[in-house]
Enzyme design. Structure first.
Site, PDB file in Angstrom:
ATOM      1  CG  HIS A 125       6.935  -0.995  -5.019  1.00  0.00           C
ATOM      2  ND1 HIS A 125       6.694  -0.743  -3.687  1.00  0.00           N
ATOM      3  CD2 HIS A 125       5.706  -1.108  -5.596  1.00  0.00           C
ATOM      4  CE1 HIS A 125       5.397  -0.717  -3.456  1.00  0.00           C
ATOM      5  NE2 HIS A 125       4.767  -0.932  -4.602  1.00  0.00           N
ATOM      6  CG  ASP A 127       2.086   0.228  -7.980  1.00  0.00           C
ATOM      7  OD1 ASP A 127       2.574  -0.352  -6.992  1.00  0.00           O
ATOM      8  OD2 ASP A 127       1.264   1.155  -7.892  1.00  0.00           O
ATOM      9  CG  HIS A 275       4.121   3.319  -3.755  1.00  0.00           C
ATOM     10  ND1 HIS A 275       4.247   3.266  -5.125  1.00  0.00           N
ATOM     11  CD2 HIS A 275       3.397   2.226  -3.412  1.00  0.00           C
ATOM     12  CE1 HIS A 275       3.612   2.206  -5.589  1.00  0.00           C
ATOM     13  NE2 HIS A 275       3.097   1.542  -4.570  1.00  0.00           N
ATOM     14  NE  ARG A 290      -2.197  -1.772  -6.839  1.00  0.00           N
ATOM     15  CZ  ARG A 290      -0.933  -2.082  -7.062  1.00  0.00           C
ATOM     16  NH1 ARG A 290      -0.055  -2.019  -6.089  1.00  0.00           N
ATOM     17  NH2 ARG A 290      -0.538  -2.478  -8.244  1.00  0.00           N
TER      18      ARG A 290
HETATM   19  C1  SIN Z   1       1.013  -0.858  -2.941  1.00  0.00           C
HETATM   20  O1  SIN Z   1       2.200  -0.896  -3.193  1.00  0.00           O
HETATM   21  O2  SIN Z   1       0.155  -0.800  -3.807  1.00  0.00           O
HETATM   22  C2  SIN Z   1       0.542  -0.844  -1.499  1.00  0.00           C
HETATM   23  C3  SIN Z   1       0.482   0.549  -0.993  1.00  0.00           C
HETATM   24  C4  SIN Z   1      -0.098   0.592   0.397  1.00  0.00           C
HETATM   25  O3  SIN Z   1      -0.649  -0.407   0.858  1.00  0.00           O
HETATM   26  O4  SIN Z   1       0.015   1.641   1.043  1.00  0.00           O
END
Ligand code: SIN
Length: 299
Positions: A125, A127, A275, A290
């Protein structure tokens, strides 16, 4: 060369606002940059993210533009310094549905343990692409990691775009796609009551290909999590095209994989990279915080 690896076309010549040859030629004075692959990802050392001067930040931004995702080891970020770091990229984003750190709505909690039924980001995806102005970048700081596993994978959507045939690129250029979030967020964050509040499930329409405002490069901008259909096509045409593009994007050649240690930081560019947070460590604990930064409308 393996014919399966051969680009269908010569990648378009680069004519953006940032000369990506320049950072390599000029080198870095303040930081050390070790690329993970020739396509994307670089580990940056010689930096304390908690006390950055502008020159060091300028070099980090150059490395970020060149490598799409950058990694830092042995960092110590308070919530305030994490937010200050994010603000160097722009205005902080508040996630429409995920839980946040008490008193810090801009800081999203990333946590998995033996009670988890789902974890954030466990699939390809970009974000919150369902937002009208999706996050341009995200800075993830993890402090607790399982003994092994819990890596994050990244994929370059520049490379995915470059390696499409000219015929496919021409077909995609005018297309717009719908990005939705109800199917992603509903019922997922049941500890919150916000599932019913306005704005928890944003949806937007974005171009299938976008031009990065800093590098001027084109990137493919559809993803498995949020992109539900391509406008102007029949349901079968839309589904088939999306399936083809999702499969194309997942070529291992476009990917890198970051192995976490406690107190590492990842900073990725959602405009040109996808990612995938691999949940292979159940029932172990993986957690951290985050921060994301509001981007421009994709064009
Ligand atoms: C996310 O998609 O923000 C999670 C990424 C992660 O936990 O490595």
């Amino acid at each position: 060369m393996n014919p399966l690896d051969a680009p269908a076309t010569t990648p378009a010549s680069f004519s953006g606002m940032v000369d990506l040859a320049e950072p390599r030629a000029a080198g870095y004075r303040r930081i050390t940059v070790d690329p993970l692959t020739p396509i994307l990802g670089a580990e940056i050392s010689g930096v304390d993210l908690d006390s950055l001067d502008d020159e060091t930040w300028g070099e980090i931004e150059r490395a970020f533009a060149e490598h799409l995702v950058v990694f830092f080891r042995d960092q110590h970020l308070s919530p305030e310094s994490h937010k200050a770091l994010g603000r160097r990229l722009g205005e902080l984003h508040v996630h429409p549905a995920a839980p946040s750190l008490k008193g810090h709505p801009e800081i999203m909690i990333i946590h998995a343990d033996e009670r988890s039924k789902v974890v954030a980001g466990n699939g390809w995806h970009t974000d919150v692409s369902c937002d009208e102005r999706p996050p341009l970048g995200t800075i993830l700081y993890l402090t607790t990691l399982p003994p092994t596993g819990g890596d994050t994978m990244f994929a370059s959507m520049y490379q995915a775009y470059d390696e499409l045939s000219d015929t496919m690129k021409a077909f995609l250029t005018p297309l717009q796609a719908k990005h939705e979030s109800r199917h992603v967020y509903a019922g997922r964050y049941e500890t919150k009551e916000e599932d019913s509040r306005d704005g928890s499930f944003p949806e937007s329409v974005h171009p299938v290909e976008r031009t990065h405002p800093v590098t001027g490069r084109k990137a493919l901008y559809v993803n498995r999590a949020f992109t539900t259909r391509i406008l102007g096509l029949s349901p079968l045409e839309s589904r088939s095209l999306l399936d083809m593009l999702f499969t194309h994007q997942e070529n291992p050649k476009y990917q890198c994989r970051f192995r976490w240690r406690p107190n590492s930081v990842e900073m990725w560019d959602n405009r040109c990279a996808q990612h995938y947070a691999i949940w292979d460590y159940y029932p172990q604990v993986r957690s951290g915080l985050r921060v994301s930064v509001i981007g421009e409308r994709p064009e």
